[in-house]
Design an enzyme around this catalytic site. Structure first.
Site, PDB file in Angstrom:
ATOM      1  CG  HIS A  63      -1.890   1.133   1.246  1.00  0.00           C
ATOM      2  ND1 HIS A  63      -3.255   0.929   1.287  1.00  0.00           N
ATOM      3  CD2 HIS A  63      -1.718   2.470   1.224  1.00  0.00           C
ATOM      4  CE1 HIS A  63      -3.875   2.100   1.300  1.00  0.00           C
ATOM      5  NE2 HIS A  63      -2.956   3.058   1.260  1.00  0.00           N
ATOM      6  CE  LYS A 114      -7.897   1.734  -0.978  1.00  0.00           C
ATOM      7  NZ  LYS A 114      -6.856   2.608  -0.489  1.00  0.00           N
ATOM      8  CG  HIS A 136      -0.735   7.089  -0.881  1.00  0.00           C
ATOM      9  ND1 HIS A 136      -1.981   7.252  -1.439  1.00  0.00           N
ATOM     10  CD2 HIS A 136      -0.934   6.374   0.259  1.00  0.00           C
ATOM     11  CE1 HIS A 136      -2.894   6.689  -0.655  1.00  0.00           C
ATOM     12  NE2 HIS A 136      -2.285   6.139   0.386  1.00  0.00           N
ATOM     13  CG  ASP A 144      -1.379   4.829   4.196  1.00  0.00           C
ATOM     14  OD1 ASP A 144      -1.570   5.133   3.011  1.00  0.00           O
ATOM     15  OD2 ASP A 144      -2.049   5.306   5.134  1.00  0.00           O
ATOM     16  CG  HIS A 197      -3.875   1.771   5.858  1.00  0.00           C
ATOM     17  ND1 HIS A 197      -5.099   2.274   6.147  1.00  0.00           N
ATOM     18  CD2 HIS A 197      -3.408   2.427   4.781  1.00  0.00           C
ATOM     19  CE1 HIS A 197      -5.368   3.226   5.260  1.00  0.00           C
ATOM     20  NE2 HIS A 197      -4.347   3.321   4.427  1.00  0.00           N
ATOM     21  CG  HIS A 228      -9.552   4.383   2.465  1.00  0.00           C
ATOM     22  ND1 HIS A 228      -8.223   4.718   2.566  1.00  0.00           N
ATOM     23  CD2 HIS A 228     -10.206   5.157   3.339  1.00  0.00           C
ATOM     24  CE1 HIS A 228      -8.086   5.675   3.454  1.00  0.00           C
ATOM     25  NE2 HIS A 228      -9.268   5.963   3.951  1.00  0.00           N
TER      26      HIS A 228
HETATM   27  C1  NCD Z   1      -3.318   9.187   2.211  1.00  0.00           C
HETATM   28  C2  NCD Z   1      -2.927  10.243   1.210  1.00  0.00           C
HETATM   29  O1  NCD Z   1      -2.443  11.281   1.609  1.00  0.00           O
HETATM   30  O2  NCD Z   1      -3.096  10.003   0.014  1.00  0.00           O
HETATM   31  N1  NCD Z   1      -3.309   9.767   3.538  1.00  0.00           N
HETATM   32  C3  NCD Z   1      -3.196   9.101   4.698  1.00  0.00           C
HETATM   33  O3  NCD Z   1      -3.319   9.728   5.744  1.00  0.00           O
HETATM   34  N2  NCD Z   1      -2.941   7.817   4.728  1.00  0.00           N
HETATM   35  C4  NCD Z   1      -4.630   8.676   1.834  1.00  0.00           C
HETATM   36  C5  NCD Z   1      -5.029   7.450   2.586  1.00  0.00           C
HETATM   37  O4  NCD Z   1      -4.577   6.346   2.291  1.00  0.00           O
HETATM   38  O5  NCD Z   1      -5.827   7.604   3.497  1.00  0.00           O
HETATM   39 ZN    ZN Z   2      -3.225   5.074   1.877  1.00  0.00          ZN
END
Ligand code: NCD
Ligand code: ZN
Length: 340
Positions: free
Chosen positions: A12, A98, A14, A241, A169, A135
């Site tokens: 996971h 997702k 970003h 995450d 998560h 999510h």
């Molecule tokens: C994530 C993001 O900033 O894209 N933020 C987070 O707090 N984890 C989005 C998410 O997965 O919730």
């Molecule tokens: Zn995330």
């Protein structure tokens, strides 16, 4: 001391786009065999074309590390038809769909408002063997967001028994029993939920760089997650995450959720597992479990770490000199380092 682990997976992640992608991609691609890349860009990654183009930008940004790094691409679940899903499945790099409840987190406004409307898409995914990543938060709560969401997981698990459903998560003790209850439910756990509690975030001075969704929880939640992960629960996969936001936004009156952990993940995980006498569980958590659950190919590549301390930089800045991000554990020492 020196250890060797299989080149790991981050289930996971970003990676963003533009200057931030250029900054973030090498941090993950350097240490990981692959990562499940979240689709919450603006606009969201919601078509095969957008996914392929994003995958190319990721590989480009990973530079020399790209040859050892597989972006496992996800598509933002809306009301896709079976034909569209089949096209996704046949597009190189596609991994899963997702599902975001609308408005639950950063860039999720186009998500699902009512689960009933997603039923035909979920049914088709079940038939095509496409995993569903959820999510797991409803909107509007802080501490109990995840607990509020558990009935949704239950409902999905019962209604779609052949669908592999991942609770993205999990952060509470309350989520763990679901893994035993339903064969088709799995979960990712982050490093920060294994390390921190609300006291670290807001018990003293407010630490905006530790603010994420789901928020870090109570000590008893952290203990329960640790017990499950260090005990080798094979339905739990590591998903960092890691979610970079520019320092200017994080240090503001309206700070977005997201912890940038990518640069420190492997050394900090190794330190944590070593301290807890759980090093033999590291391979499973960091990819072995995921490879089994999803039938991903095994890796023959290894990565070595040694117990040489390192200090974490205060920030990383992109080539444009403007986009800067503060990593998790900034300015702190980690007891382990990746062998270069
Ligand atoms: C994530 C993001 O900033 O894209 N933020 C987070 O707090 N984890 C989005 C998410 O997965 O919730
Ligand atoms: Zn995330």
């Amino acid at each position: 001391m020196r250890i060797e682990i299989n080149r790991p997976l981050d289930m996971h992640l970003h990676l963003r786009d533009g200057a931030m992608l250029k900054l973030a991609a090498p941090h993950s691609a350097k240490d990981f065999a692959g990562a499940v890349v979240m689709p919450n860009l603006v606009p969201p990654v919601n078509s095969a074309e957008a996914m392929s183009a994003y995958r190319s930008r990721i590989l480009d940004a990973a530079g020399t590390h790209a040859k050892n790094f597989a972006p496992l691409m996800t598509i933002f679940l809306q009301k896709q038809t079976p034909e569209e899903l089949l096209a996704f499945k046949n597009t190189p790099g596609f991994f899963a769909m997702k599902l975001y409840p609308a408005g639950a987190t950063t860039n999720s406004d186009g998500g699902v408002r009512d689960f009933g409307e997603a039923e035909p898409t979920l049914r088709a995914m079940e038939e095509l063997g496409i995993p569903l990543l959820v999510h797991g938060e409803s909107n509007g709560f802080v501490m109990d967001r995840e607990t509020e969401f558990l009935p949704v997981y239950r409902d999905l698990a019962v209604r779609f028994p052949e669908l592999k459903i991942c609770m993205e998560h999990i952060s509470t003790a309350a989520a763990l029993p679901l893994l035993d209850e339903f064969e088709n439910l799995f979960a990712t756990v982050t490093l920060h939920h294994l390390l921190f509690t609300l006291d670290d975030l807001a018990g003293g001075l407010l630490a905006p760089h530790l603010f994420c969704k789901p928020i870090v929880k109570r000590p008893e939640d952290r203990e329960a997650l640790r017990a499950a992960v260090f005990g080798g629960n094979d339905k739990i996969m590591f998903g960092s995450d890691s979610a970079p936001h520019p320092v200017s936004q994080k240090e503001s009156a309206a700070a977005p959720g997201g912890i940038y952990s990518a640069p420190v993940l492997l050394p900090a995980l190794t330190e944590l597992f070593a301290r807890n006498g759980a090093l033999e569980k590291l391979n499973g958590f960091l990819g072995g479990n995921a490879r089994k659950i999803y039938g991903l190919p095994e890796t023959t590549q290894k990565i070595a770490l040694e117990d040489t301390p390192q200090s974490v930089p205060a920030r990383y800045c992109a080539e444009d000199g403007e986009t800067c991000v503060v990593p998790m554990l900034a300015g702190k020492e980690i007891a382990w380092s990746v062998c270069e």
